[in-house]
Structure formats: structure tokens, C-alpha cells
Write an enzyme that holds these catalytic residues in place. Sequence first.
Site, PDB file in Angstrom:
ATOM      1  N   THR A   1       0.711  -1.241   0.068  1.00 21.14           N
ATOM      2  CA  THR A   1       0.053   0.064  -0.124  1.00 21.14           C
ATOM      3  C   THR A   1       0.863   1.274   0.040  1.00 21.14           C
ATOM      4  O   THR A   1       0.379   2.372   0.209  1.00 21.14           O
ATOM      5  CB  THR A   1      -1.004  -0.105   1.216  1.00 21.14           C
TER       6      THR A   1
ATOM      7  N   ALA B   1       5.293   0.831  -4.412  1.00 19.79           N
ATOM      8  CA  ALA B   1       4.370   0.080  -5.031  1.00 19.79           C
ATOM      9  C   ALA B   1       3.472   0.893  -6.246  1.00 19.79           C
ATOM     10  O   ALA B   1       3.497   0.446  -7.223  1.00 19.79           O
ATOM     11  CB  ALA B   1       3.595  -0.621  -4.180  1.00 19.79           C
TER      12      ALA B   1
ATOM     13  N   ASP C   1      19.748  -0.913  -6.396  1.00 17.73           N
ATOM     14  CA  ASP C   1      20.143   0.358  -6.380  1.00 17.73           C
ATOM     15  C   ASP C   1      19.471   0.732  -7.809  1.00 17.73           C
ATOM     16  O   ASP C   1      19.670   0.497  -8.750  1.00 17.73           O
ATOM     17  CB  ASP C   1      21.719   0.336  -6.490  1.00 17.73           C
ATOM     18  N   HIS C   2      18.371   1.306  -7.561  1.00 17.05           N
ATOM     19  CA  HIS C   2      17.674   1.727  -9.036  1.00 17.05           C
ATOM     20  C   HIS C   2      18.652   2.429  -9.874  1.00 17.05           C
ATOM     21  O   HIS C   2      18.113   2.295 -11.047  1.00 17.05           O
ATOM     22  CB  HIS C   2      16.261   2.223  -8.687  1.00 17.05           C
TER      23      HIS C   2
ATOM     24  N   GLU D   1      18.965  17.434  -8.154  1.00 16.92           N
ATOM     25  CA  GLU D   1      17.400  17.288  -7.975  1.00 16.92           C
ATOM     26  C   GLU D   1      16.697  18.769  -7.667  1.00 16.92           C
ATOM     27  O   GLU D   1      17.279  19.428  -7.058  1.00 16.92           O
ATOM     28  CB  GLU D   1      17.004  16.425  -6.898  1.00 16.92           C
TER      29      GLU D   1
ATOM     30  N   HIS E   1      24.120   5.386  -5.307  1.00 17.23           N
ATOM     31  CA  HIS E   1      23.837   5.663  -6.688  1.00 17.23           C
ATOM     32  C   HIS E   1      25.176   6.439  -7.166  1.00 17.23           C
ATOM     33  O   HIS E   1      25.469   5.920  -8.106  1.00 17.23           O
ATOM     34  CB  HIS E   1      22.835   6.769  -6.990  1.00 17.23           C
TER      35      HIS E   1
ATOM     36  N   LYS F   1      19.697  18.354  -3.164  1.00 13.69           N
ATOM     37  CA  LYS F   1      18.338  18.592  -3.360  1.00 13.69           C
ATOM     38  C   LYS F   1      18.074  20.099  -3.668  1.00 13.69           C
ATOM     39  O   LYS F   1      18.783  20.877  -3.232  1.00 13.69           O
ATOM     40  CB  LYS F   1      17.308  18.384  -2.107  1.00 13.69           C
TER      41      LYS F   1
HETATM   42  C1  BG6 Z   1      16.459   7.503  -4.260  1.00  8.71           C
HETATM   43  C2  BG6 Z   1      16.481   8.793  -3.194  1.00  8.71           C
HETATM   44  O1  BG6 Z   1      17.342   6.445  -3.994  1.00  8.71           O
HETATM   45  O2  BG6 Z   1      16.771   8.419  -5.361  1.00  8.71           O
HETATM   46  C3  BG6 Z   1      15.577   9.850  -3.223  1.00  8.71           C
HETATM   47  O3  BG6 Z   1      16.118   7.941  -1.787  1.00  8.71           O
HETATM   48  C4  BG6 Z   1      15.898  10.506  -4.616  1.00  8.71           C
HETATM   49  O4  BG6 Z   1      15.960  10.918  -2.459  1.00  8.71           O
HETATM   50  C5  BG6 Z   1      15.848   9.502  -5.778  1.00  8.71           C
HETATM   51  O5  BG6 Z   1      14.889  11.366  -4.855  1.00  8.71           O
HETATM   52  C6  BG6 Z   1      16.270   9.846  -6.989  1.00  8.71           C
HETATM   53  O6  BG6 Z   1      16.166   9.161  -7.997  1.00  8.71           O
HETATM   54  P1  BG6 Z   1      15.803   9.532  -9.413  1.00  8.71           P
HETATM   55  O7  BG6 Z   1      15.510   8.258 -10.346  1.00  8.71           O
HETATM   56  O8  BG6 Z   1      14.448  10.421  -9.491  1.00  8.71           O
HETATM   57  O9  BG6 Z   1      16.986  10.297 -10.092  1.00  8.71           O
END
Ligand code: BG6
Length: 518
Positions: A23, A27, A190-191, A229, A253, A354
Site C-alpha cells: 500500500t 508500489a 540500487d535503482h 534534483e 547511486h 536537493k
Molecule cells: C532515491 C533517493 O534513491 O533516489 C531519493 O532516496 C531521490 O531521495 C531518488 O530523490 C532520485 O532518483 P531519480 O531516479 O528520480 O533520479
Amino acid sequence: MTDVSKHESIAAAGAVYYLFGATGDLARRKLFPALFSLYKEGKLAEDFAVVGLARRPRTNDQFRADVKESINEFCRYKQGDDETWTKFAEHFVYMSLDINNLDGFQELNNLTEELDAKFDIPGNRLFYLALAPELFGPVSLNLRDGGLLESKGWNRLVIEKPFGYDLQSARNLNEQLSHVFKEEEIFRIDHYLGKEMVQNIEVLRFANAFFEPLWNNSHIANVQITLSETVGVEERGGYYDKSGALRDMVQNHMLQMLAMIAMEPPSRLHPEDIRDEKVKVLRSLRPYSAAEEIDKHVIRGQYVEGTAKGKPLTGYRQEDSVNPNSATETYFAARVFVDNFRWAGVPFYIRTGKRLPVKTTEVVIEFKNVPNNVLFARRNELAPNLLVIRVNPMEGIYIKFNAKKPGVDNVIQPVSMEFCQSCQIGLNTPEAYELLIYDAARGESTYFTRWDEVSQAWSFVDRIAEAWRDGSSSLQFYPAGSWGPERTDQLLAEDGFHWWPVNGQDEDNVIWISGGPK
Ligand code: BG6
């Protein structure tokens, strides 16, 4: 209809996907849309089920309505005809679960058996924990004790960052998980490693003749990695105030991108060989030996009130759930060295923050200039050649080099040559989470972080965090909407460099590559 028939061979093996934290925001924004895209592309066949798990009570119908809403809002594919949607939605069920209650896990096991039978699933299990990290250990133990790992198929655990808060807590967590799962069953997300252009770094480097021979300290002057960001901490103030940019972005990252840029060619394109090379880079990071060194090489900043596009922005300390005296950094920049043969003497400048002016992730490789030879340099100020990898949100690569100005004698100007992926296929490349869920379902672990990578990254980061804790390094403030503390420019100026503008803009804000800023 899905495209399954056309792509039968690309479908991952059938499995039950357990989404803990079903939730939650992740997700809704990422995981449901990713599953739908995979389904549309035939990467999920019909032999799968998704069990949404969270404490909150929800019926299957309510859960499916949540999933539908999320797809309509966030998925790069439209929900499409009703038949596709109905078939997809049938695979989703919801169960309210108290993760501290073992009985609930036994009940989950019974539900799983029903799903295996209903969808003809061969006993494979993928547990996705979109949960607070302190719950990873207890959930894993209950999965084991609830009998969920006893099927005849594979078991995989996918976990979100942060993996620990520092080296010690990461070790404890890893130790807990290792009682239940083997390292090769753990997929640490780690996206950034799921982003197309981050994955493209190895192709660019190792599938082209003209980059690799120059990829070393004889030819490269410095490397700049920017992850900026525009957002503040939004509704995550509580988490962020304990984490800060160092733990939230650098430990994972930033260092992962650095490792992809700096690694040696692997002996095989095998996940373990690639990760071996990345971990060597992380081991070669020069540790800052004393607090004064950290002060010299690292900048820690925090935003105060400012403006962006004419709109006033609040300061970090005024954000919700943030301590009004907080010393947490929302900005990080550093000069980092990779002490090995290839990179000795080449500074890697990394910065992230940020509330900066643009949302962008870019890697700039600045090459050493040609010798000040008699031919050109006497009359012209030659700009160095650049190779720029645009990761996010615009995807592409461009190089900047010098050419003759047409119609004028002896005047040289910098020009650019670009591969703009986003211009060619729009901003519709697969989302990181699609690639990563698909990889986890296929057991492909290249773009997940192995324990030794995680622990090396923590050792590097811990030294900085420790020095900051001692208060020996001062926090520098920057107005929201600006490019961070002024000292960031000095960091490069001390070495005779400067930050290259991001987003394909030059100093006068003239766009000289396509795509431009987002
Ligand atoms: C996340 C962080 O891993 O990555 C966030 O926790 C950040 O704080 C985000 O905003 C940024 O990811 P992307 O893909 O939007 O650049």
C-alpha cells in the site's frame, strides 16, 4: 491482448511475486506500473501471481482498483483494452499481514499453494520487500519459519535501499539475512543500476574501439558526476533527516556510477565478473585519512530558503518532520581519487543535492587538452574535448570537440555531436524498476549490488560521516534553487578545472545540443 504469443521466449519463469509494502508509495509509483509494462511486453506470461501484503485491510477488488489507478497515473503503457486489464488483474490478490505474526505467514503459505495450482506456477518465489530496513531480518525469518521457502522452485529476496545506516548496521543486517538466504538469492536494489544509460556505460566503453584506448590517466583530465534534483525532501523529512545526501545518494547511486565509469573490462560478461571489477574500484577509493582531509575534499551543504522560477521555497529546517536545528546535509560534493594504475592522479568530482536548479544526472569525461602546439593554440583558446553521458531524465551521449569556424580563417570553435536517445524514442524507455524486476525474475544479478560492494561503499562513507559527527567540518548553506554552496566551484578551481554546465547549455544558457533541459 498481451503480446505474449509474439514473445514467448522472453517471458521470465513463472513465479509468485510477494510485494511487502503493497500500500506504499513505491508500489504505487513504480512496482505496479513496472509489472504491467512487463506483462504488456510478454516478459510475464500467464503463470504468475502477485500477492500484495501490508497491514491495512483491503479486499482483492480494492487492491486491484489501487493497482489500476497507479497504472493509469504512472505507467508508460496505457491500461489498454478491458480484456488485457481483466486478465492482468486476475493475477493480483491481497492479504493483510502483521509481519510479526508467524501464523499470518503460514496462512500466506496456504494462499501460495492455491495460487500455484490456479496459475500453474512451478514453485518459484520472489519476495520484494518495499519496507523499512529494520523489518528485512524479521520478515526473512518468518518467511522461513512459515514454510514459504520450502517449495521445489527458486526463492529470491529483493530488497530496497538503504541497506543499513553504516557499515556495522549493514553487517548486522547482512548477517540476519544470511541465516535465511544465500548471497546469490539476495537482490539488493540500487535503482540507478536499472537506468538505461547507466547500463549503457559498459556497452559504450567495451563495445567501441575509440573510447577504451583513451580511458585512462594519460588522456582523461577529470570526471564529473552530477546528480541534481529540484525537489526538496517532500513528505520524507523524517527518513531524510536521519539519512542525508551522503547515505541517501552517495553510498549507493553516486559510487555505483563512479564504479561503472572506472572499472576494468571484466574477463567475461558474467554478473560475478562484472561485480568483481566494480568492487575493485570501490576498494581503490582513496580513504580520507584525517578530518582535515575531509574538510579539504568534501563539501556538505544544506538549503535555506530561496526561489525557483520566481516561486519562494522554504528552507530545509522548516520542512515537515525535520529537526529545526538539523545539521543534515541536503548537498554533497567531493573530490575523490581512485588509486589504481588506470586512474592515478585523475580527480573524480561528484556532486548531488536537493533543491538545485534542474533535475539531471550527467557524467562528464573531460579529456586532457592537446599540447599547446604552434598550429592552433597560439591564436585560440582551445576547449578540452568532452564526452557526456546523459542519464536522466534526458538520455543520450554527446561529445564536444573543436572544429574550424566556417568562412573564417584560423578560428576554432567547440562543436558537438550527439546521440539523443530520448529524441529518437521519446521518454519511453523502460523504467529502471521494469528492468530490475525482470532481471530478478530471471536470476540475472549484474545490476544488483553484491554484499562486498555495499560494505566497501559503507567503509568509504563511514569515514566522512564520522568526521562530520565530530563537528570538525562545517555545514555550508545555500539558497534553495541555487547550485549549492559557493565552495563547490573552488573545489575544482583549486585543480584548474570548473564544472561543465549540465543539460547541454553553455555558460550563457545557450542550448547547443538537442533535447535541451527538462
Ligand atoms: C532515491 C533517493 O534513491 O533516489 C531519493 O532516496 C531521490 O531521495 C531518488 O530523490 C532520485 O532518483 P531519480 O531516479 O528520480 O533520479
